[in-house]
Motif scaffolding. Structure first.
Motif, mmCIF file in Angstrom:
data_model
loop_
_atom_site.group_PDB
_atom_site.id
_atom_site.type_symbol
_atom_site.label_atom_id
_atom_site.label_comp_id
_atom_site.label_asym_id
_atom_site.label_seq_id
_atom_site.Cartn_x
_atom_site.Cartn_y
_atom_site.Cartn_z
ATOM 1 N N PRO A 72 1.189 -0.950 -0.183
ATOM 2 C CA PRO A 72 -0.052 0.319 0.190
ATOM 3 C C PRO A 72 0.826 1.168 0.156
ATOM 4 O O PRO A 72 0.322 2.404 -1.061
ATOM 5 N N ALA A 73 1.965 1.073 0.701
ATOM 6 C CA ALA A 73 2.603 2.765 0.703
ATOM 7 C C ALA A 73 3.408 2.860 -0.937
ATOM 8 O O ALA A 73 3.005 3.881 -1.226
ATOM 9 N N GLY A 74 3.816 1.584 -1.969
ATOM 10 C CA GLY A 74 3.840 1.839 -3.294
ATOM 11 C C GLY A 74 2.829 2.957 -3.770
ATOM 12 O O GLY A 74 3.171 3.017 -4.595
ATOM 13 N N LEU A 75 1.873 1.886 -4.068
ATOM 14 C CA LEU A 75 0.436 2.018 -4.677
ATOM 15 C C LEU A 75 -0.075 3.907 -3.503
ATOM 16 O O LEU A 75 0.250 4.434 -4.332
ATOM 17 N N ILE A 76 0.685 3.919 -3.167
ATOM 18 C CA ILE A 76 0.354 5.760 -2.376
ATOM 19 C C ILE A 76 0.842 6.898 -2.765
ATOM 20 O O ILE A 76 0.569 7.536 -3.354
ATOM 21 N N MET A 77 2.586 6.052 -2.291
ATOM 22 C CA MET A 77 3.271 7.205 -3.187
ATOM 23 C C MET A 77 2.803 7.403 -4.652
ATOM 24 O O MET A 77 3.267 8.382 -4.872
ATOM 25 N N ARG A 78 3.215 6.372 -5.252
ATOM 26 C CA ARG A 78 2.966 5.885 -6.221
ATOM 27 C C ARG A 78 1.799 7.286 -7.760
ATOM 28 O O ARG A 78 2.790 7.847 -7.998
ATOM 29 N N ARG A 79 0.900 6.766 -6.224
ATOM 30 C CA ARG A 79 -0.642 7.832 -6.973
ATOM 31 C C ARG A 79 -0.745 9.840 -6.219
ATOM 32 O O ARG A 79 -1.161 10.122 -6.928
ATOM 33 N N TYR A 80 -0.090 9.117 -4.714
ATOM 34 C CA TYR A 80 -0.284 11.017 -4.875
ATOM 35 C C TYR A 80 0.983 11.751 -4.168
ATOM 36 O O TYR A 80 0.935 12.193 -3.793
ATOM 37 N N GLY A 81 2.235 10.180 -4.934
ATOM 38 C CA GLY A 81 3.166 11.217 -3.919
ATOM 39 C C GLY A 81 3.662 11.485 -2.632
ATOM 40 O O GLY A 81 3.126 10.565 -1.765
ATOM 41 N N ARG A 82 5.153 11.552 -2.891
ATOM 42 C CA ARG A 82 5.985 10.682 -1.554
ATOM 43 C C ARG A 82 5.534 11.785 0.140
ATOM 44 O O ARG A 82 5.216 11.120 0.566
ATOM 45 N N ARG A 83 5.661 12.826 -0.828
ATOM 46 C CA ARG A 83 5.044 13.635 0.924
ATOM 47 C C ARG A 83 3.498 14.001 0.890
ATOM 48 O O ARG A 83 3.777 13.136 2.794
ATOM 49 N N THR A 84 2.832 13.481 0.936
ATOM 50 C CA THR A 84 1.514 12.974 1.198
ATOM 51 C C THR A 84 1.186 12.000 1.425
ATOM 52 O O THR A 84 0.609 11.120 2.822
ATOM 53 N N GLY A 85 1.722 10.763 1.348
ATOM 54 C CA GLY A 85 2.134 8.859 1.782
ATOM 55 C C GLY A 85 2.661 9.781 3.122
ATOM 56 O O GLY A 85 2.777 8.976 4.428
ATOM 57 N N PHE A 86 3.795 10.377 3.244
ATOM 58 C CA PHE A 86 5.026 10.107 4.115
ATOM 59 C C PHE A 86 4.166 10.525 5.105
ATOM 60 O O PHE A 86 4.040 11.368 6.980
ATOM 61 N N ALA A 87 3.428 12.409 5.009
ATOM 62 C CA ALA A 87 2.641 13.222 6.524
ATOM 63 C C ALA A 87 0.843 11.931 6.657
ATOM 64 O O ALA A 87 1.292 11.672 7.889
ATOM 65 N N GLY A 88 0.392 11.244 5.407
ATOM 66 C CA GLY A 88 -0.920 10.457 6.459
ATOM 67 C C GLY A 88 -0.236 9.104 7.297
ATOM 68 O O GLY A 88 -0.931 8.969 8.358
ATOM 69 N N ALA A 89 0.905 8.740 6.946
ATOM 70 C CA ALA A 89 1.515 8.211 7.759
ATOM 71 C C ALA A 89 1.994 8.826 9.702
ATOM 72 O O ALA A 89 2.420 8.017 10.078
ATOM 73 N N SER A 90 1.652 9.349 8.714
ATOM 74 C CA SER A 90 2.692 9.933 10.519
ATOM 75 C C SER A 90 1.316 10.398 11.043
ATOM 76 O O SER A 90 1.227 10.060 12.578
ATOM 77 N N ILE A 91 0.157 10.940 10.447
ATOM 78 C CA ILE A 91 -0.833 10.786 11.220
ATOM 79 C C ILE A 91 -1.320 9.827 12.227
ATOM 80 O O ILE A 91 -1.721 9.273 12.779
ATOM 81 N N TRP A 92 -1.255 8.527 11.273
ATOM 82 C CA TRP A 92 -1.774 7.307 11.698
ATOM 83 C C TRP A 92 -0.927 6.876 12.640
ATOM 84 O O TRP A 92 -0.778 5.836 13.544
ATOM 85 N N ALA A 93 0.678 6.792 12.157
ATOM 86 C CA ALA A 93 1.510 6.507 13.784
ATOM 87 C C ALA A 93 1.247 7.346 15.269
ATOM 88 O O ALA A 93 1.604 6.607 16.024
ATOM 89 N N CYS A 94 1.036 8.179 14.858
ATOM 90 C CA CYS A 94 0.231 8.935 15.947
ATOM 91 C C CYS A 94 -0.849 8.085 16.233
ATOM 92 O O CYS A 94 -0.981 8.218 18.201
ATOM 93 N N ALA A 95 -1.665 8.127 15.832
ATOM 94 C CA ALA A 95 -2.879 7.390 16.465
ATOM 95 C C ALA A 95 -3.287 6.513 16.935
ATOM 96 O O ALA A 95 -2.816 5.611 18.007
ATOM 97 N N SER A 96 -1.561 5.369 16.163
ATOM 98 C CA SER A 96 -1.426 3.949 16.835
ATOM 99 C C SER A 96 -0.945 4.383 18.154
ATOM 100 O O SER A 96 -0.949 3.224 19.540
ATOM 101 N N ALA A 97 -0.009 4.888 18.355
ATOM 102 C CA ALA A 97 0.835 5.343 19.343
ATOM 103 C C ALA A 97 -0.706 5.620 21.176
ATOM 104 O O ALA A 97 0.064 4.963 21.928
ATOM 105 N N LEU A 98 -1.009 6.611 20.114
ATOM 106 C CA LEU A 98 -1.640 6.979 21.430
ATOM 107 C C LEU A 98 -3.001 5.398 21.818
ATOM 108 O O LEU A 98 -3.723 5.400 22.784
ATOM 109 N N LEU A 99 -3.406 4.539 20.952
ATOM 110 C CA LEU A 99 -4.533 3.754 20.691
ATOM 111 C C LEU A 99 -3.927 2.316 22.118
ATOM 112 O O LEU A 99 -4.279 1.852 22.344
ATOM 113 N N ALA A 100 -1.990 2.474 21.944
ATOM 114 C CA ALA A 100 -1.081 1.699 22.418
ATOM 115 C C ALA A 100 -0.727 2.096 24.581
ATOM 116 O O ALA A 100 -1.156 1.261 25.479
ATOM 117 N N ALA A 101 -0.938 3.704 23.870
ATOM 118 C CA ALA A 101 -0.971 3.789 25.260
ATOM 119 C C ALA A 101 -2.308 4.001 26.106
ATOM 120 O O ALA A 101 -2.329 2.858 27.163
#
Length: 403
Positions: A72-101
């Motif tokens: 999915p990372a390859g597909l998303i960044m191929r379609r929407y670009g590196r910056r969009t993919g990396f930014a979305g992943a950072s938001i996802w990482a934040c939500a996952s960390a809060l769920l872990a807490a």
């Protein structure tokens, strides 16, 4: 889209700018992985009580999440670009960390494991940092751009374990809950960094015909050996690293000893990146990979020599060094196998293969340690190192004959 949109200055100015941004993002985003590695198996052991067989599941879930996220990372960044993919992943990482807490607060083991898998999914995008750094680089600068990004992990090697040490008791009586809140904050910092990237998208499919079929690319001897060496370097590192904190606790050491061991390990993983690119340019990719594989064998040798703190920490340092040379060298080899319009899917496919095997190694680690012991975990390293060295030797011989 015209060719100028994809060109870069002769002096690689844009590539250097992107590589520096990605190096800092690696430093912050990479800390999330080391936080999970240093703490999750200990959290799992505390939640499970007497039965420790599943204690490494949260760490393994993170690795599995990375494997699932690669395509999915390859597909998303191929379609929407590196910056969009990396930014979305950072938001996802934040939500996952809060769920872990939250999971730590309520003592939910499987929810905690799911949160770690979410962190791993976001990590699949972060794994593309090294490739993104090469996107705007000249052929001569590509190995250095990759190594610059990996060098950002040096700071991650300090930030992650120190975050665990400083925050593990910040929300008493819930050990490590504050650690995952801090992890969420680090993800937000990484988000701010990736928003400043400037990476053109690959050439339009209409110009290139979409590139060659993946089976044709994967049939190249260089792809096969690069992927095999990348898999070996990363999977063996994961196998030994995942088991080490539990092995240390089992030998009477404390959580801080394990966290500091992981810190030295991560520093060894990324510290050499300041000069790995230069070593590749001087000695060649294959020799650097071979050196990395030899260091992995040295790690297992030291671990088999005893169970004192020096043995554990020494093995972890050698493990990190071996991963650095082996994996960065294999990554540089992989860049020789694809065209610009093929890069996203080839990179994603490679990472899917790598992290699929890494996930299997990580899941096996806890069972091997519990059922067969620390010695068996380390003996497993040798046959895979020997096989990979044989593949490298075959590739060199094959390419010389083809010239």
């Amino acid at each position: 889209m015209n060719q100028a949109a994809h060109s870069f200055p002769v002096n690689d100015r844009l590539a250097r700018r992107n590589a520096l941004l990605l190096a800092f993002a690696q430093a912050i985003g990479g800390a999330s992985a080391s936080i999970v590695i240093a703490s999750a198996s200990l959290v799992g052991a505390a939640m499970l009580g007497a039965d420790k067989h599943l204690a490494t599941v949260p760490v393994s879930a993170m690795v599995l999440g990375t494997a699932i996220g690669t395509l999915p990372a390859g597909l998303i960044m191929r379609r929407y670009g590196r910056r969009t993919g990396f930014a979305g992943a950072s938001i996802w990482a934040c939500a996952s960390a809060l769920l872990a807490a939250y999971s730590v607060l309520i003592g939910a083991f499987w929810l905690f494991s799911l949160a770690c898998a979410g962190s791993g999914f976001a990590g699949a995008f972060a794994q593309q940092y090294r490739f993104a750094a090469a996107d705007t680089a000249s052929d001569a600068f590509k190995p250095k751009a990759i190594s610059w990004v990996m060098a950002g992990g040096v700071l991650a090697g300090v930030v992650g374990p120190q975050t665990v040490i400083l925050t593990k008791e910040s929300l008493p009586p819930f050990l490590f809950a504050g650690t995952y809140v801090a992890q969420a904050g680090l993800a937000l910092i990484a988000l701010c960094l990736v928003l400043f990237l400037k990476i053109p998208r690959p050439a339009a499919v209409s110009q290139s015909g979409g590139g060659r079929p993946m089976r044709e690319i994967m049939a190249q001897p260089r792809f096969i050996v690069a992927a095999a060496c990348g898999i070996t370097s990363y999977a063996l590192m994961s196998l030994v690293m995942t088991a080490t904190p539990l092995a240390m606790i089992g030998c009477g050491f404390e959580a801080n000893d394990a966290a500091l061991g992981i810190q030295w390990h991560v520093l060894a993983m990324f510290g050499p990146s300041f000069f790995t690119g230069n070593l590749i340019a001087r000695f060649g990719k294959e020799r650097v990979v071979a050196t990395g594989l030899a260091l992995l064998a040295a790690c297992a040798t030291v671990a088999l020599m005893g169970v004192e703190l020096a043995h554990f920490w020494g093995a972890l340092i050698l493990l990190g060094l071996g991963w650095n040379f082996g994996f960065i060298g294999a990554t540089a080899m992989l860049t020789d196998t694809y065209r610009p319009e093929e890069r996203n899917m080839v990179q994603a496919t490679n990472d899917f293969l790598v992290f699929g095997f890494v996930a299997a190694a990580s899941f096996s680690s806890g069972q091997l340690l519990e059922n067969f012991g620390w010695t068996t975990v380390n003996w497993i390293v040798f046959p895979f190192v020997i096989l990979s060295l044989c593949l490298l030797a075959w590739l060199v011989s094959h390419e010389r004959k083809s010239q």
